[in-house]
Structures are given as C-alpha cells and as structure tokens.
Design an enzyme around this catalytic site. Structure first.
Site, short mmCIF file in Angstrom:
data_model
loop_
_atom_site.label_atom_id
_atom_site.label_comp_id
_atom_site.label_asym_id
_atom_site.label_seq_id
_atom_site.Cartn_x
_atom_site.Cartn_y
_atom_site.Cartn_z
N SER A 100 -17.55 -0.24 34.17
CA SER A 100 -18.24 0.13 32.93
C SER A 100 -17.73 -0.60 31.70
O SER A 100 -18.44 -0.69 30.70
CB SER A 100 -18.11 1.64 32.69
OG SER A 100 -16.76 2.02 32.58
N ASP A 107 -15.70 6.04 23.06
CA ASP A 107 -15.80 7.31 23.78
C ASP A 107 -14.48 7.58 24.50
O ASP A 107 -13.45 6.98 24.17
CB ASP A 107 -17.02 7.33 24.72
CG ASP A 107 -16.92 6.32 25.86
OD1 ASP A 107 -15.84 5.75 26.09
OD2 ASP A 107 -17.96 6.09 26.53
N HIS A 157 -13.80 4.00 26.56
CA HIS A 157 -14.27 2.65 26.26
C HIS A 157 -14.05 2.26 24.80
O HIS A 157 -14.25 3.09 23.91
CB HIS A 157 -15.76 2.53 26.60
CG HIS A 157 -16.06 2.91 28.01
ND1 HIS A 157 -16.45 4.18 28.36
CD2 HIS A 157 -15.99 2.20 29.16
CE1 HIS A 157 -16.63 4.23 29.68
NE2 HIS A 157 -16.35 3.05 30.19
#
Length: 370
Positions: free
Chosen positions: A40, A329, A332
C-alpha cells in the site's frame, strides 16, 4: 536516443542532483519506463479493481491530489511512485489493472503494487482479494508481451532493461501476519529471528526473478520503524513504540542489505539499490520539527488515540494542515513526508541509499545511453 537529447537529459540529471530545477529537456526526451511492485505504500489504485477491504478509493483520501479525488493511493495526495515519476520527467504510471493502460501508455511503465500484500502469499489474507507477489510478477511477464506487441521484441527488451524499478515489501509480513494476532500461524511456526531469515530467503527469490525478467536498476526499500506508526502507538499502554515490531525491523533491514550486496556482487554493482527507509522515517520521528513537521505521533486522518485506529474515512478526524504531519493515516505518510523520503532516495548520502543514490544512477544510465 539522439545525442542532443541525451546531453540535455544528462545536464538535467546533474542539476537535479544539485537541487536546482532547470527545464533543459522535455519529459519525452528524458523519460524512462518505471515499474512499481509492492504494497500500500506504493499502490496507486490496483485494489480499486478487486474485491478487497484494503482500499483508498473514497474521501478524504486524495484530498490534496491534483483532482482532489480519491484514486486508490493511501495518501492525502501524491505517493512515492508519483514523486519519483516527477524526477524521471514522466507522467505517473497507471495501475496495471486500469483499463487505460494500453497502447503508448505502456511505454511509461506500470504499477503492479497492491495494498495488503507481503513477501509471503499468506500475508494479508484478511483483506480478501489482492495482487500477491507471485501474481505481480506474472502480470509483469504479461505486460512485456503487450509491450512487444506495440514496439517489437527488441525495443521492448531495451525499454525493460533501461527502466527504473521500485519494490517495497516486508512491513505487512510483520504487521499483518506474524504479529496480527497474539499467536498467528507463522509465530507458532517460527521464532522471530527464524521468521526474518525465511522472509529474506523468499524476498531474494523475488528479486532474482525480477532480474531474470529484465530489471537492471532496482530500488529496494527496507521497512520503516514499524512500531512507531500511529496504529501501534494507539495500541500501546504507555503511548510508546511497539518493541516487538521495532525489533522485527531492526532484524529485517540489515539482512536485506546483505542480500542486496550479495546480488550486486553477482549481477553488477548498483543493480540493486538499498534505500534505508528505517533511517529516513526515524529522523522524522525523533525530530519532526527539524523537517518542518508539528508531529510524527498523530495521524492527520483517523480516529481513536493518535488517530491510529482503522482507515481514514469521511467520519474520521482530519487535520487542517496536512503539511504539519508526517503520517496521513495510521500507517502511511503524507505527500509532504513522501517528498522528503524521495529527496533522500534521489540525493541522499550512503547512510540513506547504497551503493549510490538515484540521481547518480540516472546520471550514469543517461551517459551510457549516449
């Protein structure tokens, strides 16, 4: 490439290394293909096309993206591959699963990354559908067939050989596998040191496969200080970094560096470039003010302690000035943090990127094309 274009691109690489932005050549003259593999941290939308719970396709993700829309990037704006593409003088790579990736768009490269994946195929199974690493490599093979259909076999091989490759793996194998629950199957099977050795042996196979498929300049990022992410601070009784995850990263990263040195001895120095993302992130964490950040402990978007619980959603708390936050977040980075990370990839010392930084590598590669 014509000599005049090559000379201009060489000058552009030199000025970028000095931190001076001067437009000396058009992107089409300088750009090389760019391929992205991993999780991600570098996914730019593949999971949007899957039945996956690991998605970033709804607001407020993308609030600072040029279109101000969520794209599948786990960021408020641009992610690491986007910013590297800027340095390459190219448009961002499209997700491999995007229906727009065809024809001349194939010449830009492709992003095969998928949120939730790890080195091991059983990592992230709780997220349902993902493009696991075996499938990412299969798609890379498939991509090359499509590229040959557009430009011919000889040119396709040259495009792949000259490309820059980025791969980011490892964090999920700890966070979303070994330490996912108190006694995961992998933690019952392996002690942590043995698990790390197993991960490294499997990662080495992936990297060797990339080389066999034509990759000749591969940037490999280590894991960051996993235990200091807001998600882990939120679960800590005293608000400190998770010691188990910190130890995991401290075991994993040196062994990955040793493997890259071994592969470079086999394939040629600089084939694999080790990026010390642990050191880069730890700099932020220990002294965020030195980089113009207000905090590295609180996520900009989230809920619960440190905004570290769950994904960022429309119902989450969200900060007003994203540039003041290291983390967007629970796991990240913000776009601004990503830009600083990439700047270390581009021009950092050997403490951050080894055996050479990307600006030096691009400088060398452009000279060789002349």
């Amino acid at each position: 490439m014509a000599k005049t274009s090559s000379s201009s691109c060489l000058m552009l690489a030199t000025t970028m290394a000095l931190g001076v932005v001067v437009l000396l050549a058009t992107p089409s003259e300088c750009a090389r293909a760019f391929f992205v593999f991993g999780d991600s941290l570098v996914d730019n939308g593949n999971n949007n096309y899957l039945m996956s719970t690991a998605r970033a396709d709804s607001p407020p993700y993308g609030v600072d993206y040029p279109t101000h829309q969520a794209t599948g990037r786990f960021s408020n704006g641009l992610n690491i591959p986007d910013i590297i593409s800027e340095h390459l003088g190219a448009e961002p790579t499209l997700p491999y699963l995007s229906p727009e990736l065809h024809g001349e768009k194939l010449l830009v490269g492709a992003n095969f990354a998928s949120a939730g994946v790890g080195i091991l195929n059983d990592t992230g199974i709780q997220f349902m559908e993902m493009v696991r690493m075996s499938r990412q490599l299969h798609y890379f093979h498939e991509y090359q067939g499509k590229l040959r259909a557009v430009v011919g076999a000889s040119e396709a091989k040259q495009i792949v050989n000259r490309a820059l490759v980025l791969i980011t793996l490892g964090g999920n194998d700890f966070v979303n596998n070994y330490y996912l629950i108190p006694f995961s199957l992998r933690s019952l099977q392996f002690s942590l040191p043995d698990y790390v050795r197993y991960l490294i042996s499997e990662y080495k196979k992936i990297l060797m496969r990339l080389y066999d498929m034509g990759a000749r300049r591969v940037l490999v990022t280590g894991t960051g200080p996993l235990g200091c992410a807001p998600a882990q601070l939120a679960r800590s009784r005293g608000g400190g970094c998770n010691a188990d995850l910190m130890r995991a990263a401290e075991l994993f990263n040196p062994q990955l560096s040793w493997v890259l040195e071994e592969l470079n001895a086999r394939y040629g120095d600089g084939t694999f470039i080790a990026a010390n993302t642990y050191r880069i992130h730890f700099d932020f964490i220990t002294d965020p003010a030195a980089y113009g950040f207000q905090t590295a402990r609180e996520a900009c978007c989230g809920q619960g302690p440190h905004n570290g619980i769950g994904l960022c959603t429309a119902l989450s708390n969200i900060c007003t000035d994203r540039d003041q936050y290291v983390f967007w977040d629970a796991y990240h980075p913000t776009e601004r943090a990503n830009r600083i990370i990439v700047s270390q990839f581009m021009t950092g010392s050997l403490d951050y990127v080894n055996p050479l930084n990307l600006s030096t590598a691009l400088h060398i590669d452009i000279a060789l094309m002349d």
